[in-house]
Design an enzyme around this catalytic site. Structure first.
Site, PDB file in Angstrom:
ATOM      1  CG  ASP A  64      11.013  50.566 -33.896  1.00  0.00           C
ATOM      2  OD1 ASP A  64      10.007  51.014 -33.343  1.00  0.00           O
ATOM      3  OD2 ASP A  64      11.498  49.442 -33.624  1.00  0.00           O
ATOM      4  CB  THR A  97      10.731  51.653 -27.809  1.00  0.00           C
ATOM      5  OG1 THR A  97      10.684  52.167 -29.150  1.00  0.00           O
ATOM      6  CG2 THR A  97       9.966  50.350 -27.758  1.00  0.00           C
ATOM      7  CB  THR A  98      11.713  56.767 -28.998  1.00  0.00           C
ATOM      8  OG1 THR A  98      12.009  55.896 -30.094  1.00  0.00           O
ATOM      9  CG2 THR A  98      12.688  57.934 -29.018  1.00  0.00           C
ATOM     10  CG  ASP A 389       6.030  50.062 -33.456  1.00  0.00           C
ATOM     11  OD1 ASP A 389       6.400  48.965 -32.994  1.00  0.00           O
ATOM     12  OD2 ASP A 389       6.805  51.012 -33.678  1.00  0.00           O
TER      13      ASP A 389
END
Length: 564
Positions: A64, A97-98, A389
């Site tokens: 994550d 997010t990545t 998520d």
């Protein structure tokens, strides 16, 4: 330092350090790229995990993006701007997010090439902003509208968010639980996923996870003589305690003979009896108390067959109120039958070796609890992150009703259309827009790399399909084929993509516009492990004007080892 006549005028203190011009830009760009590189290998369904070990030896195993960046001890101010991109993405939409971080890093990398060609940073910034606005408009046009009642699509969205994480092995089971949970807590005011409580249990397999249509309170009944279970229960919530009321000022009681002591104790007992009688008068079966419960009050409650739980957390009290419909009262003396809530079943049960109170069979479960199971603590923790998520993306989808295909499909289509848009803009901004388009293709390229496929061949196939009009074509990371993502059920909320582009662009533009870095004191040296392109030397890029190690302090996670 300024010049006054022939004498230098010292403006900064001796401890201050300054880097300016190209050195400052190069240093900040390098730091930003290093952060992006550190999470790049985690992207996609075949992304790798990172093992993070802090100074006390605590271990976190995850892929994550935001968790990795939070756990890393990053000190470089420009690098922290990229970390903020991940945090903003997490807070706003809960996933992607990545993607946001690696797009931001790639925008900086493309900008570096343009800066070397003497394109001014403000021109770059203007071009990037225009490209981001156009990209968001194009995404809106590409978006697929889905019904908020379409459970099948919602489960596909939840499953996509879990793919590549620890929960992937049971994503069909978990995605169904997630959608049911989010739909349950939705009301006329919106969707607050805080009303979905997650209980982690070490033991069993992930498939054994379950959704309780109600609340689980991590407490037990206060007296062994109270019932273990109550059916069709009237529930009272008390925001204070069931104890002898204390005076507002300090008092002292002098007892001079045994009769006075006995009278004093009888009065205390009578007060407690009065509190219990107030609950009995409104036919209370179960009472949850925010404060303590006196031993004598416990005895009276047990005599009346009332199940009581004390020192319940405030957030659990809120969930109980939503689930049962009960109204919390500040004083039990003021309780009425209208304040009571209802539950079909309240029982104390064993979960993973711990006794807890289950509140189930409520009429409309506006607060629910998910029990997550896994073989080890690390597995359960990673499953929880995947569930969080998934809940966020389902919430966003229910709010917006719009999705886009996954698998690098929207980025490839955006790159194609932005290149056409650049031709219509012209000027030097057009160069920035073209490089913005190139930066977006880092997503499908990285998906291919992480899955072990040739990134050039994959990108060529994707471009070819999109050129021929297949706007939903994306990369199947498992086979390496280019397939229709919507047909395969791989879709993501529109807001995940638009927020990622917006956050990444803002961070990149802010970093590019910095041409002077003034530090008040000495900062640590070093760079982030994993920056394959150009790690910063100890003195910062090009010496960096004595910035005390180029402000590159981004180490600290000694256990990152080879994980990066």
């Amino acid at each position: 330092m300024a010049q006054m006549g022939n004498q230098p005028l010292i403006v900064l203190s001796e401890e201050s350090q300054r880097t300016s011009g190209e050195d400052a830009q190069s240093m900040n760009i390098t730091a930003g790229k290093a952060v992006a590189e550190s999470v790049r290998t985690t992207l996609g369904p075949k992304g790798m995990d990172k093992m993070l070990v802090d100074s006390t030896g605590n271990v976190v195993v995850t892929n994550d993006g935001v968790t990795i960046l939070k756990e890393m001890d990053i000190e470089h101010p420009a690098a922290n701007m990229i970390v903020e991109v991940a945090e903003t993405q997490e807070n706003e939409v809960g996933d992607g997010t990545t993607t946001a971080v690696i797009v931001s890093g790639e925008l900086l990398k493309e900008a570096e090439n343009l800066l070397d060609q003497d394109i001014h940073a403000t021109t770059l910034a203007q071009g990037y902003r225009e490209a981001a606005e156009e990209a968001k408009d194009l995404l809106e046009e590409q978006a697929i509208e889905i019904s908020t009642e379409d459970t099948e699509h919602l489960e596909q969205i939840a499953a996509t968010a879990m793919t590549g994480k620890g929960a992937e092995t049971a994503k069909d089971t978990l995605s169904s639980l997630v959608v049911s949970a989010v739909q349950s807590v939705a009301d006329e005011t919106g969707i607050d996923t805080d009303n979905v409580k997650v209980e982690k249990v070490v033991g069993g397999s992930i498939d054994n996870s379950e959704l309780v249509e109600g609340v689980i309170v991590d407490k037990t009944r206060v007296d062994e003589n109270m019932p273990y279970a109550v059916e069709d229960a009237n529930v009272a919530l008390v925001d204070s305690g069931l104890e002898v009321e204390e005076t507002e000022i300090d008092t002292e009681v002098n007892v001079t003979d045994p009769d006075q002591l006995e009278e004093f104790l009888e009065r205390e007992e009578a007060q407690l009896r009065e509190l219990v009688d107030a609950l009995v008068a409104v036919d209370t079966d179960v009472v949850f108390v925010d404060g303590g419960i006196d031993d004598m009050a416990q005895h009276f409650l047990a005599q009346e067959g009332i199940l009581a739980v004390r020192r319940v957390k405030s957030d659990d009290m809120t969930r109980l109120a939503r689930a049962t419909g009960a109204t919390p009262v500040s004083s039990v003396r003021d309780i009425t039958s209208e304040d009571l809530g209802q539950a079909g079943s309240i029982a104390q049960r064993d979960v993973g070796g711990d006794e807890r109170i289950f509140i189930e069979d409520v009429e409309e479960a506006k607060s629910v609890t998910m029990i997550l199971r896994g073989g080890t603590e690390h597995v359960v923790d990673e499953v929880e992150r995947a569930i969080e998520d998934s809940m966020h993306v389902v919430r966003v989808t229910l709010e917006d009703g719009k999705v886009v295909p996954g698998g690098g499909s929207p980025e490839t289509q955006l790159a194609l259309e932005l290149r056409d848009f650049a031709d219509s803009v012209g000027g030097r901004e057009a160069l920035a827009i073209e490089h913005f388009a190139d930066a977006l293709e880092v997503v499908p390229r990285t998906l291919a790399e992480n899955a072990g496929h040739d990134p050039i061949d994959s990108l060529v196939d994707l471009r070819s399909q999109h050129d021929s009009g297949s706007t939903g074509a994306g990369l199947d990371a498992y086979t390496g084929d280019v397939v229709d993502m919507e047909g395969e059920g791989v879709v993501e909320p529109l807001r995940v993509k638009t927020q990622a582009i917006e956050s990444a662009t803002e961070a990149a533009v802010m970093i590019l516009r910095i041409d002077d870095v003034i530090a008040a004191g000495d900062l640590k040296g070093g760079a982030v492990d994993g920056d394959d392109d150009d790690d910063m030397p100890a003195g910062g890029p090009g010496g960096a004007g004595g910035m005390g190690g180029g402000m590159g302090g981004m180490g600290g996670m000694g256990g990152m080892g080879g994980a990066m």
